[in-house]
Design a protein around this motif. Structure first.
Motif, mmCIF file in Angstrom:
data_model
loop_
_atom_site.group_PDB
_atom_site.id
_atom_site.type_symbol
_atom_site.label_atom_id
_atom_site.label_comp_id
_atom_site.label_asym_id
_atom_site.label_seq_id
_atom_site.Cartn_x
_atom_site.Cartn_y
_atom_site.Cartn_z
ATOM 1 N N SER A 55 -10.117 7.985 -10.311
ATOM 2 C CA SER A 55 -11.103 8.053 -9.421
ATOM 3 C C SER A 55 -11.932 6.837 -9.260
ATOM 4 O O SER A 55 -11.989 6.466 -7.935
ATOM 5 N N LEU B 182 -2.362 10.566 0.761
ATOM 6 C CA LEU B 182 -2.049 9.369 1.777
ATOM 7 C C LEU B 182 -1.175 8.326 1.473
ATOM 8 O O LEU B 182 -0.121 7.897 2.415
ATOM 9 N N VAL B 183 -1.242 7.822 0.373
ATOM 10 C CA VAL B 183 -0.304 6.692 0.118
ATOM 11 C C VAL B 183 1.193 7.309 -0.114
ATOM 12 O O VAL B 183 2.040 6.588 -0.292
ATOM 13 N N LEU B 184 1.236 8.654 -0.533
ATOM 14 C CA LEU B 184 2.530 8.800 -0.407
ATOM 15 C C LEU B 184 3.197 9.832 0.562
ATOM 16 O O LEU B 184 4.295 9.851 0.912
ATOM 17 N N VAL C 260 -9.667 4.448 -7.737
ATOM 18 C CA VAL C 260 -9.138 4.703 -6.226
ATOM 19 C C VAL C 260 -10.627 4.159 -5.541
ATOM 20 O O VAL C 260 -10.375 3.407 -4.398
ATOM 21 N N PRO D 273 -14.579 11.425 -1.571
ATOM 22 C CA PRO D 273 -13.055 11.297 -0.986
ATOM 23 C C PRO D 273 -13.106 11.081 0.410
ATOM 24 O O PRO D 273 -12.105 10.342 0.837
ATOM 25 N N TRP E 142 -8.872 11.675 -15.168
ATOM 26 C CA TRP E 142 -9.535 11.937 -13.719
ATOM 27 C C TRP E 142 -10.539 10.771 -13.257
ATOM 28 O O TRP E 142 -10.462 10.262 -12.223
ATOM 29 N N PHE F 147 2.463 8.795 4.023
ATOM 30 C CA PHE F 147 3.158 7.922 5.163
ATOM 31 C C PHE F 147 4.403 7.305 4.714
ATOM 32 O O PHE F 147 5.148 7.335 5.445
ATOM 33 N N PRO F 148 4.760 6.775 3.500
ATOM 34 C CA PRO F 148 6.213 6.552 3.083
ATOM 35 C C PRO F 148 7.097 7.715 3.554
ATOM 36 O O PRO F 148 8.117 7.672 3.919
ATOM 37 N N ASN G 149 -10.846 13.176 -5.005
ATOM 38 C CA ASN G 149 -10.631 11.880 -4.467
ATOM 39 C C ASN G 149 -9.505 11.271 -4.784
ATOM 40 O O ASN G 149 -8.888 10.663 -3.818
ATOM 41 N N VAL G 150 -8.899 11.798 -5.990
ATOM 42 C CA VAL G 150 -7.673 11.022 -6.353
ATOM 43 C C VAL G 150 -6.538 11.821 -5.473
ATOM 44 O O VAL G 150 -5.527 11.153 -5.165
ATOM 45 N N LEU G 151 -6.511 12.977 -5.506
ATOM 46 C CA LEU G 151 -5.497 13.782 -4.549
ATOM 47 C C LEU G 151 -5.529 13.125 -3.065
ATOM 48 O O LEU G 151 -4.405 13.151 -2.526
ATOM 49 N N VAL G 152 -6.553 13.037 -2.786
ATOM 50 C CA VAL G 152 -6.730 12.789 -1.315
ATOM 51 C C VAL G 152 -5.894 11.406 -1.278
ATOM 52 O O VAL G 152 -5.000 10.970 -0.293
ATOM 53 N N PHE G 153 -6.348 10.551 -1.974
ATOM 54 C CA PHE G 153 -5.839 8.972 -1.956
ATOM 55 C C PHE G 153 -4.365 9.066 -2.127
ATOM 56 O O PHE G 153 -3.437 8.299 -1.400
ATOM 57 N N PHE G 154 -3.832 9.895 -3.320
ATOM 58 C CA PHE G 154 -2.296 9.757 -3.462
ATOM 59 C C PHE G 154 -1.775 10.630 -2.253
ATOM 60 O O PHE G 154 -0.275 10.149 -2.239
ATOM 61 N N LEU H 236 0.846 -1.119 0.231
ATOM 62 C CA LEU H 236 0.013 0.031 0.110
ATOM 63 C C LEU H 236 0.902 1.438 0.019
ATOM 64 O O LEU H 236 0.518 2.227 -0.872
ATOM 65 N N TYR H 237 1.913 1.259 0.740
ATOM 66 C CA TYR H 237 2.344 2.579 1.127
ATOM 67 C C TYR H 237 4.018 2.627 0.656
ATOM 68 O O TYR H 237 4.769 3.685 0.598
ATOM 69 N N PHE H 238 4.553 1.427 -0.082
ATOM 70 C CA PHE H 238 5.707 1.552 -0.910
ATOM 71 C C PHE H 238 5.491 1.131 -2.472
ATOM 72 O O PHE H 238 6.076 2.052 -3.014
ATOM 73 N N PRO I 288 2.870 3.308 -4.424
ATOM 74 C CA PRO I 288 2.993 5.066 -4.828
ATOM 75 C C PRO I 288 4.239 4.676 -5.790
ATOM 76 O O PRO I 288 4.329 5.621 -6.555
ATOM 77 N N ASP J 174 -14.999 16.531 -7.844
ATOM 78 C CA ASP J 174 -14.929 15.757 -6.489
ATOM 79 C C ASP J 174 -13.891 14.608 -6.964
ATOM 80 O O ASP J 174 -13.354 13.905 -6.330
ATOM 81 N N LYS J 175 -14.038 14.282 -8.443
ATOM 82 C CA LYS J 175 -12.969 13.210 -8.911
ATOM 83 C C LYS J 175 -11.544 13.472 -8.412
ATOM 84 O O LYS J 175 -10.819 12.819 -8.105
ATOM 85 N N LYS J 176 -11.245 14.681 -8.775
ATOM 86 C CA LYS J 176 -9.757 15.194 -8.615
ATOM 87 C C LYS J 176 -9.444 15.121 -6.998
ATOM 88 O O LYS J 176 -8.334 14.748 -6.878
#
Lengths: 464, 447
Positions: free
Chosen positions: A186, B13-15, A189, A437, A182, B17-18, B6-11, A9-11, A14, B2-4
């Motif tokens: 989306s 988070l996954v970027l 995601v 989101p 997008w 934490f590392p 959604n994607v930005l929030v997800f990215f 998930l995190y390595f 991304p 909202d789709k942007k």
């Protein structure tokens, strides 16, 4: 590596996304995706990567050969040779120990039992390459000329470990060129987060209860506990597998691919046949197109064809006789349903739904217990047990009451019920678009929390 | 739009934490888990091809994930939100199977709850929670008792001048208040009596079960920890005194102390909200005896370091470490009681709370941790003229081939023993123990 791990998930995820989107060139994207897929595959068992690459290259060559000699005996010979090679590898690596045990039981063999681990994903990628060469032979698809592209198709990390079984025809054009926007990312995601939640917050929770009721002295279990355990295993199996398929489909979208659906609310089925039109759809379609129809389908030897398909389906799930029993059980049910169709069509939908669920939940026992002694104890207590009912069941029911409600809601095919109603659909979509989101972030964080908690590993004694 | 988002929030988070993992300082150890956290593994082609390097990377990421402890602390709220708890509900939780440890960690993990997995016949891996108290579901195995009794009897045969005692503690499952679990009481008794029936060569059985059972109305075990309470250990001491011809010191003649808010290992394993809501209070009693205690280390030192019998500052998850400071490999305790009697206690952590009462009866107490001591027990016995040898372990240790083997090996292992040289250091508190003599036989194997 599995999707539901912190490393993925995190390595891995991304990094693979960063590399993929660092270039607009499809060639580079395919190279990155192939490299990441090989790293993904080699994470747990680096040695088996050679087997997968060999399989990919052999079938790449076979595809070109078959196409070059289309409509000749050479094409047929090439196709048959490729299918035999693929099945030989599958049988050797997956069923070698099983076959050895069964022969050795009657006729002691002079050599030792093969002790290899099962190569990850071999059942899935073997079926993918079989469908590839057969489809070329049938003239339904063109052979892939670029070995890199073919290796990417076979090794795509999105489907490699647990499917779905992606047909080449489904993503033929996407291999060359993919469009992403997008909206698609989306959707990916959202689908991924839902799948992750299904796996971590539902399947894994159900799994703990399954362990509790099944990983015990089975002769002490009461009927209520046995049925409760079976229901939990049914929940675990569905949410585990469909959650993984959701994640695969979502991840594919993140990289511009569109995989076909693999589950369609199977627990809403009204017959066993209907159930398997909704459950692991890509496997069902494979057996339909490459076994059932070539055998004659419903035109000749229909009953035999059904049995053959289900016997093979059973064995595909695992190298053990219980899976053959499980497949035979469904073969019998399918044939019975076929012959009783006139009667079943007249009974109320509720009854059809109920008997289907009952038969499916029961079948989980045949699927779970690979040891026939254990299965025997379990089945006896499932139907007749003098053992006292543990009050733990009531406690488990109440302690999971909201969770059960959520499971129920997720099993209901809302889109089938309200999908035709355009107004409701639009309204739901509009409301949800604002929450999406936050909901996805919440699902991801919740899953992360549970995955982190699973790393908690206390020691009884101080061992700094 | 909202789709942007959604994607930005997800990215993010996954970027995010590392990035935090890279930037935040790393803890070396986890106090809650009582273990070292994983180090970043060195890459070697061999470890990669075996799959161990990637496994260690997973371990590293798991152990150092940003805000790991906070995530772990929040998880019980998720579990509580899955439904509602019945009042006084009882339920069974299954101890999750541990991930297959990397080869480097396997040795370290030998001492974890994996002991439960070794529990041959009757332990199902499940624990019962009633009213916030955790009990293992099981009662031992008479079959395994024979192996333990055989090992103790071997010591008795090899040391005819030493009284050898079996003082095995029952599991807390023997004293579950609910009537329907009474069969665990009988099972514990059966298991421990099987030890008695199989002892030979004059080995003595201390009937701890009977003594504890006579006081079963009192809470004798912690609810949040896998150990017995000091009161339970006291009744075990009373049982031992009866078998050894000693007169136990009444609790009233000791100094009573109390510690609060103890959440022990059973809470750490179950993370159950009802257990969290019922932290243990630990009442304990110190015999009024002045002691000199030394930690001799796993392999022995020429001098040993100062230690204590009671560590009154231990608190929180380490409250049980009040007794003997936890699990020191080898301790020597000297008392002012000049009766010439010396005892060696072979124990796992259950024996800690028991051994402390012996300071009222012996001039010298040797406390040997069966898992960590590498010193030769035969020499300790012979060279210090030990009179009594007590196997004071919890039932898990008596039910495992692994731990029985460790106890047997204590007598034969050579260790890396360094004998103190008394002449050079007259202040050395440790009496001389001879250096290993490879000439002589010190095996315990049946002759």
């Amino acid at each position: 590596m599995v999707f539901s791990s912190l490393t993925f998930l995190y390595f891995f995820l991304p990094l693979s996304l960063l590399f993929h989107y660092s270039s607009r060139n499809d060639l580079y994207r395919n190279i990155f995706l192939t490299i990441f897929s090989l790293v993904f595959y080699a994470w747990a068992e680096p040695m088996w990567i050679f087997l997968m690459v060999f399989t990919a290259l052999a079938n790449y060559g076979a595809g070109i050969y078959i196409e070059r000699h289309a409509a000749t005996k050479k094409a047929k010979a090439g196709m048959v040779a490729a299918v035999v090679l693929n099945l030989t590898l599958l049988v050797s690596f997956k069923y070698g120990g099983f076959i050895y045990d069964n022969i050795n039981y009657w006729l002691p063999l002079p050599f030792s039992r093969p002790s290899n681990t099962l190569p990850v994903g071999i059942s899935f990628y073997t079926f993918m390459v079989i469908s590839y060469v057969v489809d070329i032979y049938r003239g339904e698809i063109k052979a892939q000329r670029n070995p890199l592209n073919f290796l990417m198709f076979i090794s795509l990390f999105q489907h490699l470990v647990a499917g779905p079984i992606v047909r080449y025809s489904q993503i033929e054009t996407q291999i060359q060129k993919r469009t992403v926007d997008w909206a698609k990312i989306s959707d990916g995601v959202t689908r991924f987060c839902i799948g992750l939640f299904k796996k971590v917050a539902i399947a894994n929770v159900a799994g703990v209860l399954v362990d509790k009721y099944f990983n015990t002295q089975l002769y002490e279990i009461s009927s209520y506990e046995a049925w409760f355990g079976l229901v939990m295993f049914s929940i675990q199996l569905y949410f585990d597998f469909s959650g993984y398929s959701d994640m695969a489909i979502g991840l594919a979208k993140l990289f511009g691919f569109d995989f076909h659906e693999n589950f369609r609310h199977p627990y809403a089925a009204v017959s066993v046949a209907d159930f398997y039109r909704r459950w692991h759809i890509s496997l069902g379609k494979f057996f339909r197109d490459y076994v059932y129809i070539p055998l004659g389908g419903n035109r000749k030897y229909h009953d035999r064809n059904i049995f053959v398909v289900w016997f093979l389906t059973g064995f595909w799930h695992g190298a053990n006789w219980n899976f053959a029993l499980w497949g035979t059980y469904f073969g019998i049910l399918m044939v019975l349903e076929k012959h009783l169709k006139g009667v079943l069509d007249r009974v109320p939908r509720f009854f059809k739904h109920s008997y289907t669920l009952l038969l499916i939940v029961f079948s989980r026992a045949l699927f779970y217990f690979t040891d026939f002694n254990q299965l025997g104890y379990f089945l006896r207590n499932l139907f007749y047990s003098k053992n006292a009912v543990s009050s733990g069941i009531l406690s488990d029911l109440t302690a999971h009451s909201f969770w059960f409600l959520l499971v129920l809601l997720l099993c209901i095919p809302w889109d089938e019920i309200y999908g035709q109603n355009h107004a409701i659909r639009l309204k739901t979509e509009r409301v949800y678009s604002y929450a999406r989101p936050a909901v996805n972030a919440l699902l991801l964080l919740l899953a992360t929390m549970l995955l982190v908690n699973a790393t908690f590993n206390p020691f009884l004694y101080t061992r700094f | 739009m909202d789709k942007k988002v959604n994607v930005l929030v997800f990215f993010s988070l996954v970027l995010g934490f590392p990035l935090l993992l890279l930037l935040l300082p790393k803890e070396k150890e986890s106090k809650d888990e009582k273990r070292k956290l994983a180090d970043f593994p060195m890459f070697t082609s061999e470890s990669y091809l075996k799959g161990t390097w990637t496994k260690l990377i997973d371990d590293y990421i798991d152990d150092h994930f940003p805000y790991r402890e906070r995530f772990i602390q929040t998880t019980p709220f998720f579990h509580a939100a899955k439904g509602f708890q019945l009042k006084n509900a009882e339920r069974v939780v299954v101890v999750p199977k541990k991930k297959d440890p990397s080869p480097e960690k396997k040795e370290e993990k030998r001492d974890t709850l994996a002991f439960l997995d070794e529990f041959e016949e009757n332990f199902s891996g499940s624990m019962l929670i009633i009213d916030g108290c955790v009990y293992p579901l099981g009662g031992g195995s008479p079959k395994m008792s024979k192996h333990f009794a055989k090992m103790v009897s071997e010591y008795a045969a090899n040391f005819p001048n030493v009284r050898v005692f079996s003082a095995v503690a029952p599991l807390s499952s023997a004293f579950i208040p609910a009537a329907k679990y009474k069969h665990f009481n009988a099972q514990n008794k059966k298991t421990l009596w099987a030890i008695k029936e199989n002892l030979s060569n004059g080995a003595i059985f201390s009937d701890i079960f009977e003594e504890l059972n006579n006081h079963a109305a009192t809470k004798l075990y912690f609810g949040t920890d896998h150990h017995w309470k000091p009161l339970g250990a006291y009744y075990a001491y009373v049982a031992f005194c009866k078998s050894a011809g000693l007169v136990p010191v009444p609790l009233e003649q000791m100094t009573k102390k109390v510690k609060y808010n103890f959440l022990g290992t059973m809470y750490q394993y179950t993370r159950d909200p009802s257990v969290l809501a019922h932290p243990d209070t630990m009442e304990y009693w110190e015999p009024k005896v002045e002691t000199e205690a030394y930690n001799l280390g796993a392999y022995g030192t020429s001098k040993g370091s100062k230690a204590k019998v009671f560590y009154n500052t231990s608190s929180g998850g380490n409250t049980y470490s009040t007794f003997l400071g936890g699990d020191l490999p080898l301790m020597r305790i000297k008392t002012p009681i000049k009766n010439g009697k010396k005892v060696a206690v072979i124990k796992n952590s259950m024996g800690n709370a028991f051994a402390v009462y012996l300071i009222s009866h012996y001039e010298e107490i040797w406390v040997v941790d069966l898992r960590y001591s590498k010193q030769n027990l035969s020499r300790i016995i012979q060279e210090n003229s030990i009179n009594d040898l007590v196997f004071a372990v919890g039932m898990y240790a008596a039910m495992s081939h692994g731990t029985i083997g460790m106890m047997r090996r204590l007598a034969t292992q050579s260790g890396n023993y360094v004998a103190p040289i008394r002449q050079e250091n007259p202040e050395d508190p440790i009496s001389p123990i001879l250096a290993p003599d490879n000439q002589g036989s010190d095996t315990l194997s049946p002759r």
